[in-house]
Design a protein around this motif. Structure first.
Motif, mmCIF file in Angstrom:
data_model
loop_
_atom_site.group_PDB
_atom_site.id
_atom_site.type_symbol
_atom_site.label_atom_id
_atom_site.label_comp_id
_atom_site.label_asym_id
_atom_site.label_seq_id
_atom_site.Cartn_x
_atom_site.Cartn_y
_atom_site.Cartn_z
ATOM 1 N N ILE A 175 37.931 -8.499 -4.552
ATOM 2 C CA ILE A 175 37.195 -7.930 -3.419
ATOM 3 C C ILE A 175 37.216 -6.401 -3.485
ATOM 4 O O ILE A 175 36.213 -5.732 -3.180
ATOM 5 C CB ILE A 175 37.783 -8.435 -2.086
ATOM 6 C CG1 ILE A 175 37.676 -9.962 -1.997
ATOM 7 C CG2 ILE A 175 37.044 -7.804 -0.903
ATOM 8 C CD1 ILE A 175 38.438 -10.564 -0.833
ATOM 9 N N GLN A 176 38.348 -5.825 -3.885
ATOM 10 C CA GLN A 176 38.420 -4.369 -4.038
ATOM 11 C C GLN A 176 37.470 -3.878 -5.125
ATOM 12 O O GLN A 176 36.850 -2.814 -4.988
ATOM 13 C CB GLN A 176 39.855 -3.947 -4.356
ATOM 14 C CG GLN A 176 40.800 -4.068 -3.166
ATOM 15 C CD GLN A 176 42.210 -3.618 -3.493
ATOM 16 O OE1 GLN A 176 42.814 -4.135 -4.427
ATOM 17 N NE2 GLN A 176 42.735 -2.673 -2.730
ATOM 18 N N ILE A 177 37.355 -4.626 -6.206
ATOM 19 C CA ILE A 177 36.393 -4.271 -7.252
ATOM 20 C C ILE A 177 34.976 -4.259 -6.672
ATOM 21 O O ILE A 177 34.175 -3.350 -6.945
ATOM 22 C CB ILE A 177 36.492 -5.256 -8.429
ATOM 23 C CG1 ILE A 177 37.837 -5.090 -9.148
ATOM 24 C CG2 ILE A 177 35.339 -5.052 -9.413
ATOM 25 C CD1 ILE A 177 38.109 -6.154 -10.201
ATOM 26 N N SER A 183 23.261 -10.085 -6.473
ATOM 27 C CA SER A 183 24.299 -10.888 -5.828
ATOM 28 C C SER A 183 24.505 -12.214 -6.550
ATOM 29 O O SER A 183 25.631 -12.724 -6.619
ATOM 30 C CB SER A 183 23.930 -11.150 -4.364
ATOM 31 O OG SER A 183 23.844 -9.949 -3.650
ATOM 32 N N TRP A 184 23.423 -12.783 -7.048
ATOM 33 C CA TRP A 184 23.544 -14.041 -7.804
ATOM 34 C C TRP A 184 24.481 -13.866 -8.996
ATOM 35 O O TRP A 184 25.393 -14.669 -9.213
ATOM 36 C CB TRP A 184 22.167 -14.488 -8.271
ATOM 37 C CG TRP A 184 22.206 -15.633 -9.235
ATOM 38 C CD1 TRP A 184 22.388 -16.953 -8.933
ATOM 39 C CD2 TRP A 184 22.090 -15.549 -10.667
ATOM 40 N NE1 TRP A 184 22.390 -17.704 -10.098
ATOM 41 C CE2 TRP A 184 22.207 -16.869 -11.160
ATOM 42 C CE3 TRP A 184 21.904 -14.504 -11.549
ATOM 43 C CZ2 TRP A 184 22.143 -17.155 -12.523
ATOM 44 C CZ3 TRP A 184 21.834 -14.786 -12.917
ATOM 45 C CH2 TRP A 184 21.945 -16.093 -13.384
ATOM 46 N N GLY A 219 23.880 -5.403 -4.800
ATOM 47 C CA GLY A 219 23.895 -6.860 -4.759
ATOM 48 C C GLY A 219 25.035 -7.453 -5.559
ATOM 49 O O GLY A 219 25.649 -8.444 -5.148
ATOM 50 N N PHE A 220 25.326 -6.852 -6.705
ATOM 51 C CA PHE A 220 26.447 -7.322 -7.520
ATOM 52 C C PHE A 220 27.736 -7.284 -6.707
ATOM 53 O O PHE A 220 28.546 -8.213 -6.746
ATOM 54 C CB PHE A 220 26.573 -6.441 -8.765
ATOM 55 C CG PHE A 220 27.472 -7.005 -9.819
ATOM 56 C CD1 PHE A 220 27.020 -7.965 -10.705
ATOM 57 C CD2 PHE A 220 28.779 -6.572 -9.929
ATOM 58 C CE1 PHE A 220 27.856 -8.495 -11.676
ATOM 59 C CE2 PHE A 220 29.621 -7.089 -10.900
ATOM 60 C CZ PHE A 220 29.156 -8.056 -11.777
ATOM 61 N N SER A 221 27.909 -6.226 -5.944
ATOM 62 C CA SER A 221 29.082 -6.102 -5.071
ATOM 63 C C SER A 221 29.092 -7.178 -3.993
ATOM 64 O O SER A 221 30.114 -7.838 -3.757
ATOM 65 C CB SER A 221 29.098 -4.719 -4.415
ATOM 66 O OG SER A 221 29.961 -4.689 -3.304
ATOM 67 N N VAL A 222 27.949 -7.365 -3.350
ATOM 68 C CA VAL A 222 27.868 -8.364 -2.273
ATOM 69 C C VAL A 222 28.145 -9.761 -2.811
ATOM 70 O O VAL A 222 28.785 -10.586 -2.149
ATOM 71 C CB VAL A 222 26.493 -8.294 -1.587
ATOM 72 C CG1 VAL A 222 26.296 -9.473 -0.641
ATOM 73 C CG2 VAL A 222 26.354 -6.986 -0.808
#
Length: 537
Positions: free
Chosen positions: A91-93, A71-72, A122-125
């Motif tokens: 956000i869709q990505i 996420s970082w 996490g990357f998405s979040v």
């Protein structure tokens, strides 16, 4: 394609991106104490009772920390994605990336595969948590801004609650499906988020930055003009956006380095520390490892069953319910009082828990609990007091630091810096989330009850930091925020133009001015048309 213009519907769809974080928290916290999970990812063998002991405390901390670690990075990159492709598209990505990560997590057969899947999740979040507040902020009217951005936190609490009870139900399933099923089901909200965003408009401010003026005006007409392109509201918005875009183009290109220039450094520090302190409250740690705490308090099944899950789920219900007051009254309360009250109360409950464990607990006997992180045992009235204090801690965080930590940072920055500034602030959130998620299991092993003391000290420090440094930004236009940080004013603190404790919420004046009810004595400097921007622009 048909576009929806109702701002509440727009916010409801967008904050599903926040709910993804909630799904992750409870899909891990509800599972790490179950035998199905402990046996699948077992490193420590079985204890004297024949129960799987699961991963070591360091490895378990790494598994949990993998998500905030991803996420970082996602939060940092989100600023670039958002500026290039748009708030909605970024956000869709994030939604697509979440589905990929969920598939890998669901199919995990070993710890490395699980960690990789959680990093992708996490990357998405990180992308969604940084850009959902920006997207909503740039569409919301100022009088509803705090409430609508606060929906992000409420969505997180709903995500935690829903997924926790899905996990609770699945805990009765024998075998690996007990954890694979909830990990697979968490992909569904991301699919709904992606599809729902297709019917929502893009941020008018981002469209204007790309010289798509007709589209920007169409969005304003849809969301604020109720279909009337000649609405005075729409015309004021367009004039304001045009002036702002022209101003930005007269300045240098925006980069992360601009956030660290002298005229922005204090705002950057406040935004970053808002997110850092929200983690150092210990709330997300409490969410991830609540089953550890309640197991030590005697609520677990001695045979490794799921008895601890239901009382743990009560705190998630409290989290959802107690976020509602902030959604209703955050703009009325203001940001500073809300943060100060939250820090004081959380410090109180953490101190009580530290005292209870210090005085009434004993070291856990070998084989008494499945995890070495469950290093203490407490029983009787003291155990009930620990449970009560834990619930009260959650009830104190939910209406204060929870929603305000998402609402406050975007209010500090002008449009040209907002995407990257909020991304940087959110990345600080995830950096500390990562560190704490990794730190807590070894902390319970090595310093036991002093873990609570540490977080209590953090809460005391954040109280002082907010009181002396964090200004009130609720309902304020950009010009007034700039004056707060203007260090050229006579008698000003060098790094803060107006002392933070002298700033106040002028909501009552803003509302009166919008209704043309201000007396000459109450008149505030900024005209109404400069207050109509969706986010202090």
């Amino acid at each position: 394609m048909y576009k929806v213009g109702n701002i509440y519907f727009i916010a409801a769809v967008a904050v599903i991106g926040g709910a993804l974080f909630g799904f992750d928290i409870s899909s891990m916290s509800a599972i790490i104490a179950t035998q199905a999970y402990l046996c699948q990812f077992n490193q420590l063998g079985r204890n004297e009772n024949g129960l799987c002991m699961g991963p070591s405390e360091d490895v378990q901390g790494g598994i949990v920390a993998a998500m905030p670690g991803g996420s970082w990075l996602g939060a940092l990159i989100s600023g670039i994605l958002s500026d290039r492709f748009g708030r909605k598209t970024s956000i869709q990505i994030g939604a697509v990336i979440w589905v990929i990560g969920s598939v890998i997590v669901c199919a995990s057969v070993n710890i490395p595969m699980l960690v990789v899947g959680r990093i992708i999740n996490g990357f998405s979040v990180g992308i969604c948590s940084a850009q959902v507040p920006v997207y909503i902020s740039e569409l919301a009217p100022p009088s509803k801004r705090g409430r609508l951005v606060g929906f992000q936190q409420w969505a997180i609490t709903w995500g935690i609650l829903i997924m926790f009870f899905i996990c609770y139900g699945c805990s009765y399933i024998n075998g690996k499906a007990a954890f694979r099923l909830p990990w697979g089901l968490q992909a569904i909200p991301a699919i709904l988020l992606y599809l729902g965003l297709m019917f929502l408009p893009e941020s008018p401010r981002w469209l204007a930055k790309k010289d798509r003026w007709d589209e920007a005006k169409a969005v304003l007409t849809l969301v604020h003009g109720k279909g009337d392109s000649k609405s005075p509201w729409v015309n004021r918005e367009m004039a304001e956006i045009r002036d702002m875009v022209e101003f930005e183009r007269a300045n240098a290109d925006v980069s992360y380095f601009e956030l660290f220039r002298p005229n922005m450094l204090n705002r950057t520090a406040i935004g970053v520390f808002t997110q850092i302190w929200s983690q150092l409250t210990g709330m997300n740690v409490m969410m991830y490892y609540i089953t550890y705490v309640f197991t030590m308090a005697g609520l677990a099944d001695a045979n490794g069953g799921n008895a601890v899950l239901l009382p743990s789920g009560i705190q998630f219900v409290i989290n959802v319910v107690m976020t509602v007051p902030a959604l209703l009254w955050m703009d009325r309360w203001g940001r500073r009082p809300t943060l100060l009250v939250g820090a004081f109360l959380m410090c109180l409950w953490l101190s009580i828990n530290a005292g209870l464990f210090a005085v009434h607990s004993r070291p856990a006997r070998p084989g008494e609990f499945p995890s070495k992180s469950e290093s203490m045992a407490i029983s009787g009235p003291a155990a009930k007091a620990v449970i009560a204090s834990t619930y009260l801690f959650v009830a104190s965080f939910a209406p204060t630091w929870g929603p305000v930590s998402w609402t406050y940072p975007p209010e500090l920055y002008p449009l040209r810096l907002r995407g990257k500034a909020v991304a940087l602030s959110t990345s600080a959130n995830w950096a500390f989330n990562f560190a704490l998620a990794y730190f807590v299991p070894p902390a319970f092993v090595n310093i036991t009850w002093k873990t609570y003391v540490l977080f209590a000290v953090f809460c005391a420090a954040m109280f002082l930091h907010v009181f002396f440094i964090f200004p009130e930004t609720a309902n304020k236009p950009l010009e007034e925020v700039q004056e707060i940080f203007d260090d050229s004013k006579p008698g000003a603190i060098k790094f803060l133009g107006t002392p933070a404790w002298k700033t106040r919420n002028t909501r009552h004046l803003v509302l009166k001015q919008e209704r043309n009810e201000l007396s000459s004595e109450e008149k505030i400097e900024t005209p109404v048309e400069e207050q109509k921007g969706p986010l202090v622009t």
